[in-house]
Design a protein around this motif. Structure first.
Motif, PDB file in Angstrom:
ATOM      1  N   LYS A  23       0.834  -1.200   0.000  1.00  0.00           N
ATOM      2  CA  LYS A  23       0.000   0.000   0.000  1.00  0.00           C
ATOM      3  C   LYS A  23       0.874   1.258   0.000  1.00  0.00           C
ATOM      4  CE  LYS A  23      -3.935  -2.199   2.313  1.00  0.00           C
ATOM      5  NZ  LYS A  23      -4.762  -2.252   3.545  1.00  0.00           N
ATOM      6  N   GLN A  24       1.993   1.188   0.716  1.00  0.00           N
ATOM      7  CA  GLN A  24       2.919   2.320   0.716  1.00  0.00           C
ATOM      8  C   GLN A  24       3.563   2.484  -0.657  1.00  0.00           C
ATOM      9  OE1 GLN A  24       3.495   4.536   3.352  1.00  0.00           O
ATOM     10  NE2 GLN A  24       1.659   3.445   4.067  1.00  0.00           N
ATOM     11  N   LYS A  25       3.825   1.380  -1.334  1.00  0.00           N
ATOM     12  CA  LYS A  25       4.403   1.448  -2.678  1.00  0.00           C
ATOM     13  C   LYS A  25       3.454   2.168  -3.637  1.00  0.00           C
ATOM     14  CE  LYS A  25       6.148  -1.579  -6.393  1.00  0.00           C
ATOM     15  NZ  LYS A  25       5.173  -1.274  -7.426  1.00  0.00           N
ATOM     16  N   ALA A  26       2.173   1.927  -3.488  1.00  0.00           N
ATOM     17  CA  ALA A  26       1.192   2.596  -4.342  1.00  0.00           C
ATOM     18  C   ALA A  26       1.104   4.083  -4.023  1.00  0.00           C
ATOM     19  CB  ALA A  26      -0.180   1.943  -4.162  1.00  0.00           C
TER      20      ALA A  26
ATOM     21  N   ASP B 139      13.481   6.709  -9.995  1.00  0.00           N
ATOM     22  CA  ASP B 139      12.444   6.673 -11.021  1.00  0.00           C
ATOM     23  C   ASP B 139      12.122   5.214 -11.310  1.00  0.00           C
ATOM     24  OD1 ASP B 139      13.931   5.776 -13.678  1.00  0.00           O
ATOM     25  OD2 ASP B 139      15.234   7.224 -12.664  1.00  0.00           O
ATOM     26  N   HIS B 140      10.853   4.951 -11.588  1.00  0.00           N
ATOM     27  CA  HIS B 140      10.400   3.584 -11.770  1.00  0.00           C
ATOM     28  C   HIS B 140      10.821   2.997 -13.111  1.00  0.00           C
ATOM     29  CE1 HIS B 140       7.390   2.710  -8.420  1.00  0.00           C
ATOM     30  NE2 HIS B 140       8.007   3.834  -8.081  1.00  0.00           N
TER      31      HIS B 140
ATOM     32  N   MET C 200       5.742   0.255  12.575  1.00  0.00           N
ATOM     33  CA  MET C 200       6.889   0.505  11.708  1.00  0.00           C
ATOM     34  C   MET C 200       6.466   1.167  10.400  1.00  0.00           C
ATOM     35  SD  MET C 200       9.254  -1.913   9.444  1.00  0.00           S
ATOM     36  CE  MET C 200       8.293  -1.326   8.066  1.00  0.00           C
ATOM     37  N   VAL C 201       5.402   0.645   9.788  1.00  0.00           N
ATOM     38  CA  VAL C 201       4.951   1.178   8.495  1.00  0.00           C
ATOM     39  C   VAL C 201       4.385   2.590   8.664  1.00  0.00           C
ATOM     40  CG1 VAL C 201       3.308   0.866   6.600  1.00  0.00           C
ATOM     41  CG2 VAL C 201       4.552  -1.104   7.512  1.00  0.00           C
ATOM     42  N   ASP C 202       3.698   2.854   9.758  1.00  0.00           N
ATOM     43  CA  ASP C 202       3.186   4.210  10.007  1.00  0.00           C
ATOM     44  C   ASP C 202       4.336   5.214  10.091  1.00  0.00           C
ATOM     45  OD1 ASP C 202       0.585   3.370   9.985  1.00  0.00           O
ATOM     46  OD2 ASP C 202       0.336   3.357  12.174  1.00  0.00           O
ATOM     47  N   GLN C 203       5.411   4.827  10.773  1.00  0.00           N
ATOM     48  CA  GLN C 203       6.563   5.730  10.891  1.00  0.00           C
ATOM     49  C   GLN C 203       7.229   5.923   9.534  1.00  0.00           C
ATOM     50  OE1 GLN C 203       6.512   7.104  13.942  1.00  0.00           O
ATOM     51  NE2 GLN C 203       4.889   5.566  14.154  1.00  0.00           N
ATOM     52  N   LEU C 204       7.343   4.852   8.769  1.00  0.00           N
ATOM     53  CA  LEU C 204       7.940   4.945   7.440  1.00  0.00           C
ATOM     54  C   LEU C 204       7.103   5.833   6.533  1.00  0.00           C
ATOM     55  CD1 LEU C 204      10.124   3.948   5.445  1.00  0.00           C
ATOM     56  CD2 LEU C 204       8.619   2.019   4.920  1.00  0.00           C
ATOM     57  N   ASP C 205       5.801   5.719   6.624  1.00  0.00           N
ATOM     58  CA  ASP C 205       4.896   6.559   5.837  1.00  0.00           C
ATOM     59  C   ASP C 205       5.140   8.036   6.138  1.00  0.00           C
ATOM     60  OD1 ASP C 205       2.778   7.420   4.231  1.00  0.00           O
ATOM     61  OD2 ASP C 205       1.311   7.159   5.844  1.00  0.00           O
TER      62      ASP C 205
END
Length: 498
Positions: free
Chosen positions: A349-352, A374-375, A425-430
């Motif tokens: 979800k973070q990747k999107a 860049d992708h 962890m993901v919240d902090q990374l976001d």
């Protein structure tokens, strides 16, 4: 006593007495850790950090059952393996039971490096061949024999590749030679190994072994395409060599679905030699080589005894047995699969949401976040990765970056990692990625390493982000989430200051 010196003095003494090539995490602002419990580490001020990178403390830092097992055996006996003792044979029996039937002979050592060094000796003695095929960016240990087969190391130093070493392309379907759009990347990468073998034979050389981590860690959390190892093993064995699976970093249930990572390639694939280490002792130095009776007998026929003073000692084996018990009793293999799947979905979800994330890959609690500028070109975002791990540290989350470009955030926490930890962890990374995107303009702004003024902006913005947070920056959110007793931390702080 948790602390002998102040952090400043500890750092000064380290610089004076410890070799300069021995690096620390977060070199510009290292953390002083004085204790740890389960998936949490604590600094000299009692601040709690969520450990997302320590695959050594496999069942959790300072697990009481591991400590109890070590203490109980140390009170009775610790000696070398030339004396008969039940612990070493019980441990060998238990380890063998987790592996395919033909892998039944164990040699105990103290580290993964020792194990891989011994595996090379076994392989070379088996048929009298000398050459080794390794993967690009591989790392197999710090001994001279292993630096020689570790491009991750020798390509960075002044050493040149030895004539008996052959480097095959890393089976990376994201950034490698054959990518996810290839019809059969497993066969394509395996054919590269086949060509190496043919070229070696044409030069009069003979292959002793192919060695690879079942999932490449230092190389950037690489998951080989299904079927790759099977095909490689066929070519290597056809050349009279053996297949060595290095499970030092990725074994003992980390992938969740299987106990050993090489088992992801199917029941038909069985290595000739398996090495294991780091997680076996949960911080205690334990490692092992497991092989077939045929290879073991060939090694013995050399007439040279193999003896390792500390390998397989009663205390180490007691610790290893305790780790196996904990994995089973606490259902940590299933936990790795459940939490790993949950974490992977959160990261997707973070990747999107964040264009800096190019790829999310992994299995169980072994996950990599490949950062790109860049992708389309998949240009590694090296500076951004370093910035992120420092900002995550400020949020009391420990991550590290690896891979040939140091742009892959690697996640391999203790196996007791929870869904709550994953969400935190993901919240902090976001939050970190959001600030980074706003200020640098990942969608077309200047590269981080070229925009010196931006670094100060990032620092100031991070302070603002902390101020805006609903949680006081001086209170560790993960401490509050886990109900850590404030009195315990206060007491610890007092003890450290006296």
């Amino acid at each position: 006593m948790c602390e002998l010196y102040s952090k400043r003095d500890t750092l000064a003494l380290r610089k004076k007495h410890i070799g300069p090539s021995c690096k620390v995490f977060f070199a510009s602002d290292p953390i002083k850790i004085v204790r740890a419990r389960r998936q949490y580490m604590f600094d000299e001020n009692g601040e709690q950090y969520l450990d997302c990178i320590n695959n050594v403390a496999h069942v959790g830092h300072c697990h009481p059952e591991v400590v109890k097992a070590a203490l109980k055996q140390m009170e009775l006996l610790n000696t070398n393996s030339r004396f008969l003792h039940d612990n070493i044979v019980e441990y060998a029996k238990r380890l063998s039971a987790t592996l395919p039937e033909k892998l039944s002979v164990c040699y105990f050592t103290n580290s993964g490096s020792e194990a891989n060094d011994l595996a090379l000796r076994l392989a070379r003695q088996f048929r009298g061949h000398q050459d080794v095929i390794t993967l690009d960016h591989a790392y197999h240990g710090h001994l001279s024999s292993l630096i020689e087969i570790s491009p991750y190391k020798f390509q960075k130093g002044k050493d040149v590749k030895k004539e008996f070493v052959h480097v095959a392309p890393t089976p990376d379907t994201y950034r490698g030679k054959y990518r996810e759009d290839h019809a059969d990347p497993a066969s394509a990468y395996a054919d590269e190994v086949k060509k190496i073998i043919e070229d070696a034979h044409n030069s009069g050389r003979k292959i002793a072994a192919f060695i690879a981590e079942s999932m490449q860690s230092c190389g950037g959390q690489i998951i080989p395409p299904a079927g790759y190892f099977q095909k490689v093993a066929k070519y290597v064995r056809g050349a009279g060599g053996v297949f060595i699976a290095d499970e030092v970093q990725v074994g003992l249930g980390r992938v969740g679905k299987h106990f050993w990572s090489f088992q992801m390639d199917g029941e038909d694939f069985v290595p000739d030699i398996v090495t294991m280490g780091k997680p076996m002792g949960n911080g205690h130095p334990v490692a092992c080589v497991v092989t077939t009776k045929e290879i073991a007998e060939a090694f013995s026929s050399s007439g040279m005894e193999y003896f390792n003073t500390y390998g397989g000692n009663p205390v180490s084996c007691a610790v290893g047995l305790a780790v196996l018990d904990i994995i089973e009793n606490e259902d940590l293999q299933r936990n790795a699969m459940r939490v790993g799947n949950y974490l992977t979905e959160l990261l997707k979800k973070q990747k999107a949401k964040h264009t800096l994330i190019g790829d999310i890959r992994g299995v169980g609690l072994f996950i990599g976040i490949d950062l790109v500028k860049d992708h389309l070109k998949r240009t590694p975002a090296t500076a951004e990765a370093q910035h992120i791990i420092y900002k995550m540290k400020e949020k009391r989350v420990l991550l590290s970056a690896d891979g040939p470009h140091r742009n892959v955030l690697k996640i391999k926490p203790p196996m007791c990692f929870t869904e709550e930890d994953a969400k935190f962890m993901v919240d902090q990374l976001d939050g970190v990625l959001t600030v980074l995107w706003r200020l640098v303009g990942i969608r077309g702004g200047c590269p981080l390493e070229l925009c010196v003024p931006v670094l100060q902006m990032l620092k100031e913005a991070h302070v603002e982000l902390l101020r805006d947070s609903t949680t006081d920056s001086r209170e560790n959110p993960s401490r509050r989430r886990n109900g850590m007793c404030a009195d315990t931390h206060s007491l610890l702080s007092k003890r450290l200051k006296t």
